[in-house]
Write an enzyme that holds these catalytic residues in place. Structure first.
Site, PDB file in Angstrom:
ATOM      1  N   THR A 183     -85.582  10.765   3.290  1.00 28.49           N
ATOM      2  CA  THR A 183     -86.602  11.773   3.071  1.00 28.49           C
ATOM      3  C   THR A 183     -86.960  11.676   1.602  1.00 28.49           C
ATOM      4  O   THR A 183     -86.173  11.152   0.815  1.00 28.49           O
ATOM      5  CB  THR A 183     -86.038  13.195   3.368  1.00 28.49           C
ATOM      6  OG1 THR A 183     -85.430  13.217   4.654  1.00 28.49           O
ATOM      7  CG2 THR A 183     -87.111  14.247   3.323  1.00 28.49           C
ATOM      8  N   ARG A 211     -89.771  13.754  18.223  1.00 23.96           N
ATOM      9  CA  ARG A 211     -88.678  14.404  17.499  1.00 23.96           C
ATOM     10  C   ARG A 211     -89.176  14.878  16.138  1.00 23.96           C
ATOM     11  O   ARG A 211     -89.858  14.167  15.422  1.00 23.96           O
ATOM     12  CB  ARG A 211     -87.519  13.437  17.323  1.00 23.96           C
ATOM     13  CG  ARG A 211     -86.322  13.997  16.529  1.00 23.96           C
ATOM     14  CD  ARG A 211     -86.375  13.634  15.065  1.00 23.96           C
ATOM     15  NE  ARG A 211     -85.187  14.106  14.329  1.00 23.96           N
ATOM     16  CZ  ARG A 211     -85.026  13.987  13.022  1.00 23.96           C
ATOM     17  NH1 ARG A 211     -85.970  13.426  12.277  1.00 23.96           N
ATOM     18  NH2 ARG A 211     -83.924  14.440  12.429  1.00 23.96           N
ATOM     19  N   ILE A 212     -88.829  16.104  15.791  1.00 17.98           N
ATOM     20  CA  ILE A 212     -89.160  16.658  14.480  1.00 17.98           C
ATOM     21  C   ILE A 212     -87.867  17.116  13.818  1.00 17.98           C
ATOM     22  O   ILE A 212     -87.057  17.799  14.443  1.00 17.98           O
ATOM     23  CB  ILE A 212     -90.158  17.827  14.599  1.00 17.98           C
ATOM     24  CG1 ILE A 212     -91.501  17.309  15.137  1.00 17.98           C
ATOM     25  CG2 ILE A 212     -90.364  18.509  13.244  1.00 17.98           C
ATOM     26  CD1 ILE A 212     -92.480  18.408  15.503  1.00 17.98           C
ATOM     27  N   GLY A 213     -87.672  16.730  12.579  1.00 21.98           N
ATOM     28  CA  GLY A 213     -86.469  17.108  11.845  1.00 21.98           C
ATOM     29  C   GLY A 213     -86.701  18.314  10.958  1.00 21.98           C
ATOM     30  O   GLY A 213     -87.586  19.145  11.195  1.00 21.98           O
ATOM     31  N   ASP A 214     -85.902  18.407   9.901  1.00 24.30           N
ATOM     32  CA  ASP A 214     -85.959  19.580   9.029  1.00 24.30           C
ATOM     33  C   ASP A 214     -87.077  19.528   8.009  1.00 24.30           C
ATOM     34  O   ASP A 214     -87.504  20.562   7.497  1.00 24.30           O
ATOM     35  CB  ASP A 214     -84.628  19.748   8.303  1.00 24.30           C
ATOM     36  CG  ASP A 214     -84.336  18.596   7.344  1.00 24.30           C
ATOM     37  OD1 ASP A 214     -84.403  17.427   7.793  1.00 24.30           O
ATOM     38  OD2 ASP A 214     -84.041  18.847   6.168  1.00 24.30           O
ATOM     39  N   THR A 233     -82.470  16.461   1.921  1.00 27.93           N
ATOM     40  CA  THR A 233     -82.441  15.163   2.586  1.00 27.93           C
ATOM     41  C   THR A 233     -81.109  15.031   3.307  1.00 27.93           C
ATOM     42  O   THR A 233     -80.059  15.242   2.704  1.00 27.93           O
ATOM     43  CB  THR A 233     -82.608  13.996   1.596  1.00 27.93           C
ATOM     44  OG1 THR A 233     -82.276  12.760   2.258  1.00 27.93           O
ATOM     45  CG2 THR A 233     -81.730  14.131   0.365  1.00 27.93           C
ATOM     46  N   GLY A 234     -81.166  14.734   4.594  1.00 30.12           N
ATOM     47  CA  GLY A 234     -79.897  14.617   5.310  1.00 30.12           C
ATOM     48  C   GLY A 234     -80.078  14.558   6.809  1.00 30.12           C
ATOM     49  O   GLY A 234     -81.158  14.248   7.299  1.00 30.12           O
ATOM     50  N   THR A 235     -79.021  14.859   7.532  1.00 35.03           N
ATOM     51  CA  THR A 235     -79.069  14.861   8.994  1.00 35.03           C
ATOM     52  C   THR A 235     -79.886  16.073   9.436  1.00 35.03           C
ATOM     53  O   THR A 235     -79.393  17.206   9.444  1.00 35.03           O
ATOM     54  CB  THR A 235     -77.648  14.902   9.578  1.00 35.03           C
ATOM     55  OG1 THR A 235     -76.875  15.858   8.860  1.00 35.03           O
ATOM     56  CG2 THR A 235     -76.964  13.556   9.462  1.00 35.03           C
ATOM     57  N   GLY A 236     -81.132  15.807   9.800  1.00 33.83           N
ATOM     58  CA  GLY A 236     -82.117  16.863   9.984  1.00 33.83           C
ATOM     59  C   GLY A 236     -81.720  17.965  10.939  1.00 33.83           C
ATOM     60  O   GLY A 236     -81.936  19.147  10.664  1.00 33.83           O
TER      61      GLY A 236
END
Length: 317
Positions: A183, A211-214, A233-236
């Site tokens: 990210t 798929r949508i993340g954070d 930034t990370g595992t959404g």
């Protein structure tokens, strides 16, 4: 009133020193430094925090070294789906787009949603139509493609894995092949003490379409109010469940935590407790900056107005 400053990130992960040549490392450092400097220039000229983070993230989207805009990763179907969010701490107004494939700079579309729409988040074709009406540049979907990202998808398909950014990258990649979280983002405090945050991403290699993340979700991957600005930034999925960006602000407001205490608690305690990893950048109204991460490294940089940019990749020894 705080010191005008900007901080940026280009993703966190397990960064393999041995696999990163001096030339590759220099490319990343030069890109980070130039983008920090662009934000510093805006702030030094009296520009707003909102303008500074917009331009910094736009430049990160334009740089194929990072997983946002050009250089975004591929979905399982070989397409691109990009997300972005921006938030103005002065008003707590936010704008975001998700699942877009034809907007050259998703952060500019997010900014347009913030300023010219009654909504906070637009997705897919509706977001693209809105961006077109706003006069933003449209591109063919393959504009975002690079050969390195395509090869990454082929490796992911061969192993039936869903991978974060540089996962499965060639051995010369600057990040460990299993743990790169891709990210980009920026946070800033301007000369008036106003704050802003922006986050943008190309998603996950081989992710399911839709798929949508954070990253485009205010409070999860991006948040700003009058006290703090945060970009994650990370595992959404974990950052969504933890409302990580907002949690920093809540710990400061309700718990009396300092900026560094709040950021450290989220990244080193709360995210790992949910089996997540990653990092964040944050700035408060006094101009204090925190950039914690629980991985081996994070592409990052910051700069105060009138000073030289400071950039780093690895964890300090």
């Amino acid at each position: 009133m705080g010191r005008a400053a900007i901080a940026i990130h280009g993703g966190a992960g397990a960064i393999a020193r041995a696999a990163l040549s001096a030339e590759q490392e220099q490319r990343y450092r030069e890109a980070l430094s130039a983008i920090v400097a662009s934000g510093q220039t805006i702030l030094a000229a009296g520009g707003s925090a909102l303008d500074a983070v917009t331009e910094a993230v736009r430049l990160l989207e334009e740089c194929p070294l990072f997983n946002a805009g050009k250089g975004s990763v591929f979905t399982h179907s070989g397409s691109h789906e990009l997300d972005a969010c921006i938030m103005d701490g002065r008003t707590q107004n936010a704008g975001a787009v998700a699942g877009v494939a034809r907007i050259r700079n998703p952060v500019l579309a997010a900014r347009a949603v913030l300023e010219n729409s009654p909504h906070v988040l637009l997705s897919g074709a509706g977001a693209e139509q809105f961006a077109l009406e706003q006069g933003l540049e449209q591109v063919a979907p393959d504009f975002f493609s690079t050969d390195a990202r395509w090869q990454q998808l082929q490796r992911a398909l061969a192993t039936q894995q869903t991978l974060l950014d540089h996962d499965g990258a060639a051995e010369a990649a600057p990040l460990d092949a299993d743990r790169k979280l891709g990210t980009v983002g920026a946070v800033a405090c301007d000369g008036e003490g106003n704050l802003a945050a922006a986050t943008s991403t190309g998603g996950m290699t081989n992710k399911r379409v839709g798929r949508i993340g954070d990253s485009p979700l205010p409070g999860a991957g991006c948040f700003s109010n009058g006290r703090v600005a945060v970009s994650c930034t990370g595992t959404g999925e974990v950052f969504i469940r933890a409302l990580a960006a907002y949690d920093v602000a809540a710990l400061m407001e309700y718990g009396g935590y300092s900026l560094r205490q709040a950021c450290a608690h989220v990244i080193h305690d709360k995210i790992p407790a949910l089996e997540g990893s990653g990092g964040l950048i944050a700035i408060d109204a006094a101009g204090n900056i925190a950039m914690p991460f629980n991985t081996e490294g994070m592409y990052r940089g910051y700069g105060y107005a009138g000073e030289s940019p400071v950039v780093d990749i690895y964890r300090s020894r």
